[in-house]
Scaffold this motif. Structure first.
Motif, PDB file in Angstrom:
ATOM      1  N   THR A  42       9.995 -32.715  10.450  1.00 58.66           N
ATOM      2  CA  THR A  42       8.816 -33.011  11.280  1.00 58.66           C
ATOM      3  C   THR A  42       7.598 -32.246  10.771  1.00 58.66           C
ATOM      4  N   ARG A  43       6.447 -32.889  10.850  1.00 58.89           N
ATOM      5  CA  ARG A  43       5.173 -32.253  10.477  1.00 58.89           C
ATOM      6  C   ARG A  43       4.110 -32.728  11.462  1.00 58.89           C
ATOM      7  N   THR A  44       3.152 -31.857  11.763  1.00 54.48           N
ATOM      8  CA  THR A  44       2.133 -32.187  12.754  1.00 54.48           C
ATOM      9  C   THR A  44       0.861 -32.678  12.082  1.00 54.48           C
ATOM     10  N   TYR A  45       0.320 -33.795  12.575  1.00 56.34           N
ATOM     11  CA  TYR A  45      -0.927 -34.350  12.025  1.00 56.34           C
ATOM     12  C   TYR A  45      -1.854 -34.790  13.145  1.00 56.34           C
ATOM     13  N   THR A  46      -3.151 -34.754  12.830  1.00 57.87           N
ATOM     14  CA  THR A  46      -4.181 -35.124  13.804  1.00 57.87           C
ATOM     15  C   THR A  46      -4.451 -36.625  13.730  1.00 57.87           C
ATOM     16  N   ILE A  47      -4.739 -37.203  14.881  1.00 57.85           N
ATOM     17  CA  ILE A  47      -5.212 -38.593  14.901  1.00 57.85           C
ATOM     18  C   ILE A  47      -6.675 -38.564  14.455  1.00 57.85           C
TER      19      ILE A  47
ATOM     20  N   TRP B 236      -1.211 -24.435   8.857  1.00 62.13           N
ATOM     21  CA  TRP B 236      -0.183 -24.331   7.809  1.00 62.13           C
ATOM     22  C   TRP B 236      -0.156 -22.910   7.278  1.00 62.13           C
ATOM     23  N   ARG B 237       0.971 -22.589   6.592  1.00 63.04           N
ATOM     24  CA  ARG B 237       1.129 -21.243   6.035  1.00 63.04           C
ATOM     25  C   ARG B 237       1.394 -21.363   4.541  1.00 63.04           C
ATOM     26  N   ARG B 238       0.616 -20.645   3.741  1.00 62.09           N
ATOM     27  CA  ARG B 238       0.802 -20.704   2.291  1.00 62.09           C
ATOM     28  C   ARG B 238       2.218 -20.256   1.932  1.00 62.09           C
ATOM     29  N   GLY B 239       2.896 -21.062   1.103  1.00 60.73           N
ATOM     30  CA  GLY B 239       4.236 -20.700   0.637  1.00 60.73           C
ATOM     31  C   GLY B 239       5.342 -21.019   1.622  1.00 60.73           C
ATOM     32  N   GLU B 240       5.009 -21.576   2.766  1.00 62.69           N
ATOM     33  CA  GLU B 240       6.045 -21.896   3.770  1.00 62.69           C
ATOM     34  C   GLU B 240       5.946 -23.351   4.180  1.00 62.69           C
ATOM     35  N   ALA B 241       7.096 -24.005   4.266  1.00 61.14           N
ATOM     36  CA  ALA B 241       7.096 -25.389   4.749  1.00 61.14           C
ATOM     37  C   ALA B 241       6.800 -25.394   6.244  1.00 61.14           C
ATOM     38  N   GLY B 242       6.109 -26.431   6.672  1.00 58.89           N
ATOM     39  CA  GLY B 242       5.782 -26.553   8.100  1.00 58.89           C
ATOM     40  C   GLY B 242       6.963 -27.067   8.893  1.00 58.89           C
ATOM     41  N   THR B 243       6.812 -27.103  10.199  1.00 58.40           N
ATOM     42  CA  THR B 243       7.858 -27.677  11.043  1.00 58.40           C
ATOM     43  C   THR B 243       7.193 -28.658  11.995  1.00 58.40           C
TER      44      THR B 243
ATOM     45  N   GLY C 118       6.109 -31.627  -0.423  1.00 57.92           N
ATOM     46  CA  GLY C 118       6.353 -31.531   1.021  1.00 57.92           C
ATOM     47  C   GLY C 118       6.523 -32.945   1.521  1.00 57.92           C
ATOM     48  N   PRO C 119       7.362 -33.180   2.524  1.00 56.96           N
ATOM     49  CA  PRO C 119       7.645 -34.555   2.945  1.00 56.96           C
ATOM     50  C   PRO C 119       6.403 -35.334   3.388  1.00 56.96           C
ATOM     51  N   ALA C 120       5.466 -34.678   4.066  1.00 56.73           N
ATOM     52  CA  ALA C 120       4.311 -35.422   4.579  1.00 56.73           C
ATOM     53  C   ALA C 120       3.358 -35.783   3.439  1.00 56.73           C
ATOM     54  N   SER C 121       2.992 -34.797   2.651  1.00 57.21           N
ATOM     55  CA  SER C 121       2.077 -35.042   1.535  1.00 57.21           C
ATOM     56  C   SER C 121       2.699 -36.050   0.557  1.00 57.21           C
ATOM     57  N   ASP C 122       3.983 -35.904   0.274  1.00 53.48           N
ATOM     58  CA  ASP C 122       4.660 -36.831  -0.656  1.00 53.48           C
ATOM     59  C   ASP C 122       4.686 -38.248  -0.081  1.00 53.48           C
TER      60      ASP C 122
ATOM     61  N   PHE D 103      -4.654 -41.620   9.942  1.00 55.30           N
ATOM     62  CA  PHE D 103      -4.294 -40.229   9.651  1.00 55.30           C
ATOM     63  C   PHE D 103      -4.895 -39.862   8.300  1.00 55.30           C
ATOM     64  N   ASP D 104      -5.455 -38.671   8.192  1.00 52.90           N
ATOM     65  CA  ASP D 104      -5.930 -38.174   6.900  1.00 52.90           C
ATOM     66  C   ASP D 104      -4.950 -37.117   6.409  1.00 52.90           C
ATOM     67  N   PHE D 105      -4.322 -37.395   5.273  1.00 52.83           N
ATOM     68  CA  PHE D 105      -3.345 -36.458   4.706  1.00 52.83           C
ATOM     69  C   PHE D 105      -3.965 -35.710   3.531  1.00 52.83           C
ATOM     70  N   VAL D 106      -3.958 -34.392   3.597  1.00 51.22           N
ATOM     71  CA  VAL D 106      -4.338 -33.594   2.435  1.00 51.22           C
ATOM     72  C   VAL D 106      -3.170 -33.643   1.450  1.00 51.22           C
ATOM     73  N   LEU D 107      -3.475 -33.993   0.207  1.00 53.50           N
ATOM     74  CA  LEU D 107      -2.432 -33.999  -0.833  1.00 53.50           C
ATOM     75  C   LEU D 107      -2.456 -32.628  -1.495  1.00 53.50           C
ATOM     76  N   HIS D 108      -1.385 -31.878  -1.326  1.00 55.13           N
ATOM     77  CA  HIS D 108      -1.368 -30.541  -1.927  1.00 55.13           C
ATOM     78  C   HIS D 108      -0.395 -30.518  -3.089  1.00 55.13           C
ATOM     79  N   ASP D 109      -0.503 -29.443  -3.909  1.00 56.80           N
ATOM     80  CA  ASP D 109       0.266 -29.412  -5.158  1.00 56.80           C
ATOM     81  C   ASP D 109       1.760 -29.220  -4.919  1.00 56.80           C
TER      82      ASP D 109
HETATM   83  C1  FAD Z   1      -2.082 -29.326  15.227  1.00 57.12           C
HETATM   84  C2  FAD Z   1      -2.051 -29.596  13.710  1.00 57.12           C
HETATM   85  C3  FAD Z   1      -2.772 -30.651  13.183  1.00 57.12           C
HETATM   86  C4  FAD Z   1      -2.771 -30.888  11.797  1.00 57.12           C
HETATM   87  N1  FAD Z   1      -3.483 -31.953  11.291  1.00 57.12           N
HETATM   88  C5  FAD Z   1      -3.466 -32.200   9.960  1.00 57.12           C
HETATM   89  C6  FAD Z   1      -4.166 -33.333   9.420  1.00 57.12           C
HETATM   90  O1  FAD Z   1      -4.755 -34.136  10.139  1.00 57.12           O
HETATM   91  N2  FAD Z   1      -4.143 -33.514   8.057  1.00 57.12           N
HETATM   92  C7  FAD Z   1      -3.463 -32.645   7.227  1.00 57.12           C
HETATM   93  O2  FAD Z   1      -3.467 -32.857   6.002  1.00 57.12           O
HETATM   94  N3  FAD Z   1      -2.782 -31.583   7.721  1.00 57.12           N
HETATM   95  C8  FAD Z   1      -2.759 -31.359   9.056  1.00 57.12           C
HETATM   96  N4  FAD Z   1      -2.056 -30.292   9.555  1.00 57.12           N
HETATM   97  C9  FAD Z   1      -1.386 -29.403   8.607  1.00 57.12           C
HETATM   98  C10 FAD Z   1      -0.034 -29.967   8.132  1.00 57.12           C
HETATM   99  O3  FAD Z   1       0.817 -30.138   9.251  1.00 57.12           O
HETATM  100  C11 FAD Z   1       0.577 -28.976   7.137  1.00 57.12           C
HETATM  101  O4  FAD Z   1      -0.258 -28.846   6.021  1.00 57.12           O
HETATM  102  C12 FAD Z   1       1.992 -29.372   6.735  1.00 57.12           C
HETATM  103  O5  FAD Z   1       2.679 -28.202   6.357  1.00 57.12           O
HETATM  104  C13 FAD Z   1       2.045 -30.373   5.590  1.00 57.12           C
HETATM  105  O6  FAD Z   1       3.376 -30.800   5.425  1.00 57.12           O
HETATM  106  P1  FAD Z   1       4.016 -31.183   4.009  1.00 57.12           P
HETATM  107  O7  FAD Z   1       5.305 -31.837   4.307  1.00 57.12           O
HETATM  108  O8  FAD Z   1       3.007 -31.924   3.205  1.00 57.12           O
HETATM  109  O9  FAD Z   1       4.248 -29.781   3.304  1.00 57.12           O
HETATM  110  P2  FAD Z   1       5.308 -28.633   3.739  1.00 57.12           P
HETATM  111  O10 FAD Z   1       6.707 -29.085   3.448  1.00 57.12           O
HETATM  112  O11 FAD Z   1       5.025 -28.199   5.133  1.00 57.12           O
HETATM  113  O12 FAD Z   1       4.920 -27.441   2.779  1.00 57.12           O
HETATM  114  C14 FAD Z   1       5.306 -27.451   1.394  1.00 57.12           C
HETATM  115  C15 FAD Z   1       4.436 -26.446   0.649  1.00 57.12           C
HETATM  116  O13 FAD Z   1       3.085 -26.922   0.672  1.00 57.12           O
HETATM  117  C16 FAD Z   1       2.210 -25.931   1.163  1.00 57.12           C
HETATM  118  N5  FAD Z   1       1.159 -26.594   1.950  1.00 57.12           N
HETATM  119  C17 FAD Z   1       1.276 -27.230   3.150  1.00 57.12           C
HETATM  120  N6  FAD Z   1       0.106 -27.711   3.548  1.00 57.12           N
HETATM  121  C18 FAD Z   1      -0.790 -27.394   2.583  1.00 57.12           C
HETATM  122  C19 FAD Z   1      -2.194 -27.626   2.403  1.00 57.12           C
HETATM  123  N7  FAD Z   1      -2.914 -28.295   3.293  1.00 57.12           N
HETATM  124  N8  FAD Z   1      -2.795 -27.158   1.282  1.00 57.12           N
HETATM  125  C20 FAD Z   1      -2.082 -26.473   0.345  1.00 57.12           C
HETATM  126  N9  FAD Z   1      -0.757 -26.227   0.441  1.00 57.12           N
HETATM  127  C21 FAD Z   1      -0.121 -26.672   1.548  1.00 57.12           C
HETATM  128  C22 FAD Z   1       3.094 -25.013   2.033  1.00 57.12           C
HETATM  129  O14 FAD Z   1       2.532 -23.704   2.098  1.00 57.12           O
HETATM  130  C23 FAD Z   1       4.409 -25.056   1.286  1.00 57.12           C
HETATM  131  O15 FAD Z   1       4.411 -24.114   0.241  1.00 57.12           O
HETATM  132  C24 FAD Z   1      -2.035 -30.039  10.934  1.00 57.12           C
HETATM  133  C25 FAD Z   1      -1.272 -28.991  11.490  1.00 57.12           C
HETATM  134  C26 FAD Z   1      -1.293 -28.766  12.853  1.00 57.12           C
HETATM  135  C27 FAD Z   1      -0.466 -27.630  13.418  1.00 57.12           C
END
Ligand code: FAD
Length: 255
Positions: A85-90, A248-255, A111-115, A102-108
């Protein structure tokens, strides 16, 4: 640090599981993908306002999901399969078109959401649960401070839409570089990571209005800690008026 104060949040709409097809995918910038989901599946979707967010559910590809997939059915399967599970804003809800963006930030880092967003195509289905209630700007504040990184841009855009046209705002957004800036309806101080700026540094350098502030902050954990410390310890803001959320937390997967 937590998602803040029930008192100023809107009433919670019914929490449901939504399983909705992707209609469009737009590459807004190099690091940001906008995914529009829509259809009759969203007929009952009721907005929770400003920074409303949902929990995205990612199941392994080979899992057979029941139809219809309700929240109860998903929970009933938890002993066999639990989604990531990952949290995203409408970013936008259009009830007429029955669409949500939904706007997804693509990070390096993977992670399941970005991928998922990177590979999303029309016809894919996104599963999410919510929406959760949202922040309501304090109507009695003299001015509003909004600060965050690119993950907070959808929420900042929605909060700005909810503020009265004559509201005094100071907005600070940290993005990777100038190409990641997005148009917003008010002036924004953009902080570029490639210029080695920090959010707290930009706020510290700014000339801020006087009067009672309402501060909404969201982004990476350490950035939030630094910014909150600056606002409370150096600016002397009332801690009840400063609402940071770790997105989000640098270096940690979200929940
Ligand atoms: C209330 C709420 C609303 C949010 N809304 C949005 C939204 O609208 N759009 C959005 O893009 N994100 C949003 N986020 C942040 C998003 O949930 C996290 O960035 C999440 O961890 C991304 O999941 P992932 O599966 O891509 O990566 P994860 O599996 O969680 O993380 C994998 C790796 O990527 C790193 N990582 C995660 N996010 C980022 C990032 N943004 N930049 C650089 N490195 C990162 C982690 O530190 C970890 O090392 C929101 C979070 C909360 C709590």
């Amino acid at each position: 640090m937590s998602v803040q104060t029930a008192g100023r949040r809107t009433r919670r709409p019914e929490t449901k599981l939504w399983r909705v097809p992707v209609r469009r995918v737009e590459r807004v910038t190099r690091r940001l993908v906008r995914v529009t989901v829509g259809g009759d599946e969203l007929a009952d979707f009721v907005s929770a306002g400003t920074d409303q967010n949902v929990m995205l559910y990612f199941y392994p590809d080979d899992v057979e999901l029941p139809e219809p997939l309700t929240l109860e059915a998903a929970r009933g399967m938890w002993s066999q399969v639990r989604p990531l599970t990952r949290t995203y804003t409408i970013r936008r809800h259009d009830p007429g078109a029955r669409e949500v963006d939904f706007d997804f930030v693509l990070h390096d880092a993977p992670g399941p959401a970005s991928d998922w967003a990177q590979a999303a195509r029309p016809g894919d289905r996104l599963i999410f649960v919510g929406p959760s209630p949202a922040y309501q700007p304090d109507p009695t504040a003299d001015w509003h401070l909004l600060a965050g990184d690119e993950t907070a841009l959808p929420a900042i855009a929605a909060i700005l839409r909810a503020l009265p046209a004559d509201a005094v705002t100071k907005v600070f957004v940290e993005v990777a570089d100038a190409a990641e800036e997005q148009p917003l309806p008010v002036p924004v101080t953009w902080v570029h990571r490639d210029g080695e700026g920090t959010l707290a540094g930009a706020v510290a350098a700014a000339d801020l209005p006087s009067g009672r502030v309402d501060a909404w902050l969201a982004g990476e954990r350490s950035s939030m800690v630094e910014l909150r410390a600056h606002l409370l310890d150096e600016r002397g803001f009332d801690r009840r008026a400063v609402r940071p959320t770790t997105y989000w937390r640098r270096g940690e997967a979200g929940t």
